[in-house]
Motif scaffolding. Structure first.
Motif, PDB file in Angstrom:
ATOM      1  N   VAL A  41      -2.144   3.346  -2.293  1.00 49.73           N
ATOM      2  CA  VAL A  41      -2.672   1.989  -2.108  1.00 49.73           C
ATOM      3  C   VAL A  41      -2.012   1.347  -0.894  1.00 49.73           C
ATOM      4  CG1 VAL A  41      -2.773  -0.331  -3.093  1.00 49.73           C
ATOM      5  CG2 VAL A  41      -3.271   1.649  -4.538  1.00 49.73           C
ATOM      6  N   ILE A  45      -3.978   0.352   2.569  1.00 46.64           N
ATOM      7  CA  ILE A  45      -4.011  -1.048   3.015  1.00 46.64           C
ATOM      8  C   ILE A  45      -3.456  -1.147   4.442  1.00 46.64           C
ATOM      9  CG2 ILE A  45      -3.045  -3.351   2.608  1.00 46.64           C
ATOM     10  CD1 ILE A  45      -3.281  -2.793  -0.383  1.00 46.64           C
ATOM     11  N   ASN A  50      -9.778  -2.268   2.621  1.00 48.46           N
ATOM     12  CA  ASN A  50      -9.794  -3.423   1.713  1.00 48.46           C
ATOM     13  C   ASN A  50      -8.938  -3.145   0.479  1.00 48.46           C
ATOM     14  OD1 ASN A  50     -11.205  -4.324  -0.956  1.00 48.46           O
ATOM     15  ND2 ASN A  50     -11.645  -5.927   0.541  1.00 48.46           N
ATOM     16  N   LYS A  51      -8.233  -4.177   0.001  1.00 46.88           N
ATOM     17  CA  LYS A  51      -7.298  -4.017  -1.127  1.00 46.88           C
ATOM     18  C   LYS A  51      -7.965  -3.444  -2.367  1.00 46.88           C
ATOM     19  CE  LYS A  51      -4.920  -8.347  -0.412  1.00 46.88           C
ATOM     20  NZ  LYS A  51      -4.570  -9.558  -1.136  1.00 46.88           N
ATOM     21  N   ALA A  54      -8.923   0.136  -1.907  1.00 45.55           N
ATOM     22  CA  ALA A  54      -7.734   0.991  -1.947  1.00 45.55           C
ATOM     23  C   ALA A  54      -7.299   1.222  -3.387  1.00 45.55           C
ATOM     24  CB  ALA A  54      -6.603   0.350  -1.147  1.00 45.55           C
TER      25      ALA A  54
ATOM     26  N   ALA B 218      -0.968  -3.903  -4.378  1.00 45.90           N
ATOM     27  CA  ALA B 218      -2.139  -4.432  -3.670  1.00 45.90           C
ATOM     28  C   ALA B 218      -2.342  -5.931  -3.840  1.00 45.90           C
ATOM     29  CB  ALA B 218      -3.394  -3.689  -4.123  1.00 45.90           C
TER      30      ALA B 218
END
Lengths: 106, 519
Positions: A41, A45, A50-51, A54, B218
């Motif tokens: 992740v 990123i 995009n978060k 991911a 995230a």
């Protein structure tokens, strides 16, 4: 259970080793997969993904990694290198995953 | 763990199967029931046995009613009916937490409340939380079982050399463990793809719970941040100034429906009712396609102007597709029955696996004086047969308890759940007490409970199979027919098990004198 397990396989295995292997399969493989998800992740990123994309991609693949690692942990011949590898992957993944956040936060 | 890869996989399959087998059975069984969750709802909540064939509904007439029901501080929602879930309802935060008031979809007259948690509120949460809320323990155990199922699928394939041969092999041998293994292999190969997809899609639904590591990296604010960013949720704060009255909900629904390409609405939710910043969320019904598409529209409550349309990213749509594949709420009766059949097949797979473990060790354990087989046998009886009995007891209790019943502070729906768990616990005790004979007892009992449930349904509601069928209440007729089929299967099983047990006993009897003569 350990008794019966050794009865069904060819070579007798000590109870302690069975316990370590079971822990490695259940928790070790999970921890390693969770760390790789974190690292994946963070990496995606950083690469501009995009978060949500991911996280969704890495977590879905993470389950398959967990399954693969659990099977490998059960099959690996030598216990110590297997446990060592899982621990190393967990540490490295956690490091990569949380390093950007730590640096960014400081 | 073994000398070869295949031996290691054999070890993994045997022991992980034994340890998570009962947990998997509980999940598979309730999951299979949830394929027909709405139909169970209709059967257990007779006031909702309405017939709705998709007639258009004007909900503006419910605006006043909803405003009156709900205190103005919390959002309220109108949930629109489908043919499987024919009652329209208004959900709101009442004095006792979340409450719903039901309406007939055609007349919009109130309908008596649903008193049972039935399928959607009991079996469905059980399927993924096991009703163990403490530390989210049940959810984590379910996730572990899902991953274990994938491991079992893969290791099961690896330990088999002859997948295609096993597909067509069912030896009706006299040795029970041989037959059990054949059954286990056949059910395993027949449903392999289904089991794997269900366990995989099952765990991905709650990926944000199972992989908090990725969520922390995230999103700010953990899981709520994940939901906000991924599902692109719109909100605006309350202004605490009285606003104009609520505009036409039907007009908002029409706007959304046109943008969705004609999909039916599923939910209309009003936030900050009465406030100047009040807004309305409209979501499509999940019946139309496989993906559990949320795709909400947000409108200004007074003017009906579109404030926002949510955008769900493609990757999240993939996840919603996996979720929808798992929930099976889309409208497709052939597939629904196939899910049900494959779910039952999965239950057979798990039981035969456990029984094979028992039968293949029985002699060795008896010779060595170990208690393992007896313990596992009782556990298996309680965990599998007991789960079925508990379900049937739940149905029977539902038809026996009078409306509004309370006992020791428990409301009617709680009493049903207590009966479920009590029957389950008793089944374990029975399994340990009677061991092998317990299967026969429990099959007879299951057959009796199935028949009793059907009779009680006819007696308490008048909807016997023929009546329900002619009235178009297919969910009720269908559930009765499935119960009757279950009664038949349980009777045949009980009769054959009894027959074999008696045969084995008399053979033993005849053998002994012969052996004595020959020696």
């Amino acid at each position: 259970m350990a008794k019966a397990a050794s009865a069904s396989s060819s070579a007798p295995v000590g109870a302690g080793k069975v316990v370590v292997r079971v822990l490695a399969i259940v928790f070790g493989a999970y921890a390693a997969s969770a760390a790789v998800v974190a690292a994946g992740v963070a990496g995606l990123i950083l690469a501009g993904v995009n978060k949500s994309d991911a996280f969704t991609v890495c977590s879905i693949l993470g389950f398959l990694l967990y399954v693969g690692l659990a099977i490998w942990a059960a099959a690996a011949r030598r216990l110590v290198p297997m446990v060592g590898t899982l621990l190393f992957v967990t540490a490295a993944g956690t490091g990569i995953g949380f390093l950007p956040a730590l640096i960014g936060g400081a | 763990m073994g000398a070869t890869f295949r031996e290691s996989m054999g070890w993994l399959h045997t022991w992980s199967g034994l340890v998570v087998g009962l947990l998997l059975f509980a999940i598979f069984w309730t999951g299979t029931l949830c394929v027909f969750d709405r139909e169970i709802d209709r059967w257990m909540n007779p006031s909702t046995r309405l017939v709705y064939a998709g007639e258009p509904i004007a909900i503006d007439g419910l605006r006043e009613e909803a405003g009156r029901l709900s205190p103005r501080t919390a959002p309220w929602a109108i949930v629109l009916p489908t043919s499987r879930d024919p009652a329209l309802w208004i959900g709101y935060r009442g004095r006792g937490g979340f409450e719903r008031t039901l309406f007939d979809p055609l007349t919009l007259k109130p309908v008596a409340p649903a008193e049972s948690w039935a399928g959607t509120r009991f079996f469905f949460p059980f399927h993924h939380t096991l009703h163990l809320r403490m530390w989210n323990l049940g959810t984590w155990l379910t996730g572990l079982a899902g991953v274990a199922m994938m491991v079992l699928c893969i290791s099961g394939v690896i330990i088999h050399r002859k997948i295609f041969v096993d597909f067509f092999t069912l030896r009706r041998s006299r040795q029970p463990h041989r037959l059990l293994l054949d059954l286990h292999n056949t059910t395993g190969t027949l449903g392999f793809v289904f089991y794997f997809i269900m366990s995989f899609s099952g765990v991905t639904i709650l990926a944000s719970v199972y992989y908090p590591s990725g969520v922390w990296v995230a999103f700010e604010g953990g899981r709520s941040g994940y939901v906000r960013d991924t599902y692109d949720v719109f909100s605006r704060p309350r202004l605490n100034q009285p606003g104009p009255p609520l505009g036409s909900l039907d007009a908002m629904v029409a706007t959304a429906r046109e943008a969705w390409g004609g999909l039916n609405p599923g939910l209309v939710r009003v936030f900050h009712h009465g406030d100047r910043n009040s807004y309305v969320e409209v979501r499509p019904s999940i019946e139309a396609e496989v993906a559990m598409r949320t795709d909400p529209f947000f409108f200004d409550a007074a003017t009906g102007a579109v404030l926002y349309r949510t955008y769900i990213r493609e990757t999240s749509q993939v996840q919603q597709f996996l979720t929808g594949l798992h929930f099976a709420q889309f409208r497709h009766w052939t597939l629904r029955w196939l899910y049900f059949a494959l779910g039952l097949l999965g239950c057979v797979l798990i039981v035969t696996g456990l029984l094979f473990w028992i039968e293949s060790r029985r002699k060795a354990h008896a010779a060595a004086g170990w208690k393992g087989v007896g313990f596992v046998e009782g556990l298996t009886v309680g965990g599998t047969g007991g789960m079925v009995l508990a379900t049937l007891a739940f149905f029977v209790a539902n038809r026996l308890l009078p409306s509004g019943a309370t006992f020791m502070g428990g409301a009617r729906y709680e009493l049903e759940i207590w009966v479920f768990f009590a029957a389950w616990v008793l089944s374990f005790a029975h399994g340990w007490a009677r061991r092998g004979a317990a299967w026969i007892d429990q099959c007879w009992l299951a057959a009796g409970l199935c028949i009793l449930a059907v009779i009680l349904n006819a007696a308490t509601t008048g909807d016997h199979v023929l009546q329900a069928w002619t009235d178009g209440k297919l969910a009720v007729a269908g559930m009765d027919l499935v119960l009757l089929a279950g009664a038949f299967a349980a009777t045949v099983t009980a009769w054959r098990l009894q027959h074999r047990r008696q045969g084995a006993a008399s053979k033993q009897f005849r053998h002994h004198p012969l052996e004595g003569q020959s020696s």
